[in-house]
Motif scaffolding. Sequence first.
Motif, PDB file in Angstrom:
ATOM      1  N   HIS A  67       6.495   9.027  -5.923  1.00  0.00           N
ATOM      2  CA  HIS A  67       6.436   9.201  -7.360  1.00  0.00           C
ATOM      3  C   HIS A  67       5.804  10.545  -7.740  1.00  0.00           C
ATOM      4  N   ALA A  68       5.624  11.453  -6.758  1.00  0.00           N
ATOM      5  CA  ALA A  68       4.967  12.731  -7.035  1.00  0.00           C
ATOM      6  C   ALA A  68       5.873  13.917  -6.735  1.00  0.00           C
ATOM      7  N   LEU A  69       7.175  13.738  -6.876  1.00  0.00           N
ATOM      8  CA  LEU A  69       8.109  14.850  -6.680  1.00  0.00           C
ATOM      9  C   LEU A  69       7.789  16.017  -7.602  1.00  0.00           C
ATOM     10  N   HIS A  70       7.402  15.707  -8.821  1.00  0.00           N
ATOM     11  CA  HIS A  70       7.142  16.749  -9.831  1.00  0.00           C
ATOM     12  C   HIS A  70       5.943  17.611  -9.480  1.00  0.00           C
ATOM     13  N   ASP A  71       5.077  17.125  -8.596  1.00  0.00           N
ATOM     14  CA  ASP A  71       3.913  17.890  -8.163  1.00  0.00           C
ATOM     15  C   ASP A  71       4.108  18.537  -6.790  1.00  0.00           C
ATOM     16  N   LEU A  72       4.694  17.790  -5.841  1.00  0.00           N
ATOM     17  CA  LEU A  72       4.635  18.169  -4.443  1.00  0.00           C
ATOM     18  C   LEU A  72       5.861  18.910  -3.916  1.00  0.00           C
ATOM     19  N   ASP A  73       7.011  18.715  -4.522  1.00  0.00           N
ATOM     20  CA  ASP A  73       8.207  19.388  -4.027  1.00  0.00           C
ATOM     21  C   ASP A  73       8.515  20.596  -4.913  1.00  0.00           C
ATOM     22  N   PRO A  74       8.683  21.772  -4.340  1.00  0.00           N
ATOM     23  CA  PRO A  74       8.854  22.981  -5.171  1.00  0.00           C
ATOM     24  C   PRO A  74      10.100  22.966  -6.045  1.00  0.00           C
ATOM     25  N   VAL A  75      11.204  22.402  -5.558  1.00  0.00           N
ATOM     26  CA  VAL A  75      12.442  22.377  -6.351  1.00  0.00           C
ATOM     27  C   VAL A  75      12.280  21.439  -7.546  1.00  0.00           C
ATOM     28  N   PHE A  76      11.767  20.241  -7.291  1.00  0.00           N
ATOM     29  CA  PHE A  76      11.582  19.285  -8.387  1.00  0.00           C
ATOM     30  C   PHE A  76      10.459  19.732  -9.319  1.00  0.00           C
ATOM     31  N   ASN A 131       0.816  -1.209   0.000  1.00  0.00           N
ATOM     32  CA  ASN A 131       0.000   0.000   0.000  1.00  0.00           C
ATOM     33  C   ASN A 131       0.850   1.260   0.000  1.00  0.00           C
ATOM     34  N   TYR A 132       2.006   1.203   0.647  1.00  0.00           N
ATOM     35  CA  TYR A 132       2.903   2.360   0.674  1.00  0.00           C
ATOM     36  C   TYR A 132       3.297   2.745  -0.746  1.00  0.00           C
ATOM     37  N   PHE A 133       3.613   1.734  -1.543  1.00  0.00           N
ATOM     38  CA  PHE A 133       3.971   1.975  -2.937  1.00  0.00           C
ATOM     39  C   PHE A 133       2.790   2.565  -3.700  1.00  0.00           C
ATOM     40  N   LEU A 134       1.613   1.994  -3.550  1.00  0.00           N
ATOM     41  CA  LEU A 134       0.451   2.480  -4.282  1.00  0.00           C
ATOM     42  C   LEU A 134       0.103   3.910  -3.898  1.00  0.00           C
ATOM     43  N   ARG A 135       0.235   4.260  -2.626  1.00  0.00           N
ATOM     44  CA  ARG A 135      -0.073   5.622  -2.182  1.00  0.00           C
ATOM     45  C   ARG A 135       0.913   6.642  -2.737  1.00  0.00           C
ATOM     46  N   SER A 136       2.094   6.180  -3.129  1.00  0.00           N
ATOM     47  CA  SER A 136       3.126   7.116  -3.587  1.00  0.00           C
ATOM     48  C   SER A 136       2.774   7.785  -4.905  1.00  0.00           C
ATOM     49  N   ALA A 137       1.729   7.318  -5.588  1.00  0.00           N
ATOM     50  CA  ALA A 137       1.274   8.024  -6.796  1.00  0.00           C
ATOM     51  C   ALA A 137       0.839   9.435  -6.464  1.00  0.00           C
ATOM     52  N   SER A 138       0.430   9.647  -5.213  1.00  0.00           N
ATOM     53  CA  SER A 138      -0.017  10.967  -4.761  1.00  0.00           C
ATOM     54  C   SER A 138       0.857  11.526  -3.656  1.00  0.00           C
ATOM     55  N   SER A 147       7.262  10.550 -11.194  1.00  0.00           N
ATOM     56  CA  SER A 147       8.643  11.024 -11.155  1.00  0.00           C
ATOM     57  C   SER A 147       9.396  10.249 -10.092  1.00  0.00           C
ATOM     58  N   MET A 148      10.686  10.070 -10.324  1.00  0.00           N
ATOM     59  CA  MET A 148      11.509   9.275  -9.410  1.00  0.00           C
ATOM     60  C   MET A 148      12.928   9.847  -9.347  1.00  0.00           C
ATOM     61  N   TYR A 149      13.463   9.877  -8.150  1.00  0.00           N
ATOM     62  CA  TYR A 149      14.890  10.147  -7.955  1.00  0.00           C
ATOM     63  C   TYR A 149      15.523   8.801  -7.651  1.00  0.00           C
TER      64      TYR A 149
END
Length: 295
Positions: free
Chosen positions: A113-122, A76-83, A148-150
Amino acid sequence: MCVRASAYKTAPPQLGVLSKEQVDKFHRDGFLVLEKFASPEECAALQKRMDQLLQDFDPQTVSIFSTKNQAATTDNYFLRSASDIGFFFEDKAFDEAGQLRQAKELSINKVGHALHDLDPVFRQFSRSAAVCNVMRSLGYARPLPVQSMYIFKQPSIGGEVVPHQDSSFIHTSPLSCVGLWWALEDCTKDNGCLWAMPGIHKDGLKRRFTLGPGGKVSFDAPQPAYDLSQFVPLECPAGTLVLLQGENVHYSAENTSPVSRHSYSMHLVESAPGVTWSADNWAQRAPENPWQPLY
């Protein structure tokens, strides 16, 4: 097949605008290598921001990410990471007693997987004018960043990523996935650079990774067998952008060197009328938290 990887490298585009020759090359090979796309300052800024994110997370809340057997280890942790922004350990990060073998900063496989949305730098980097121009050059009317993934490729324990197609995981009808992969550090065969097979995308999509009842995920077909001698290494310096067509087959070997191979990737799909996001993709967003188009 013996092909020099340099044969697949092209000049950096001006503000991301691809030439007709570059677009044709991308469609022919299924990938395109663009050196000097990101500046040293941009690469350093992403690495610095990730260092800050790593300092703040609690190792007790993370998941182990398998680069070889994702269906068996997805939770579930993985699935939630979409958001969300999730932290995922390497397979080999823990000893037999379940303890980290080394510091958390050297044990993480990836963050997504949501760095492109949630983190201002990314977010700023992911939605730059240059990125928008790349997608316009490829003919996308309403590109939607959905993942997105680092990726760290840690020294000595950075896991193998088996040959795969991004459209297996990110599926639309018709198919429209494209991957943008940036080298934040120099990538070599020793520290786990990408390998890609020219032209294989024309054979179509071989299998899908789907979400079923009860949140269970699985592949709908066995892993295809590939002749690894047909792949070319995409060794490249930091700042390089590699474009990957969704049906291209690519992989990376384990990092057995003492040098890390940090990279950042983002996957986008077309979301203009006539293109549908598949309801059985593993990544889903709630209606109140939709993905946001690039333009």
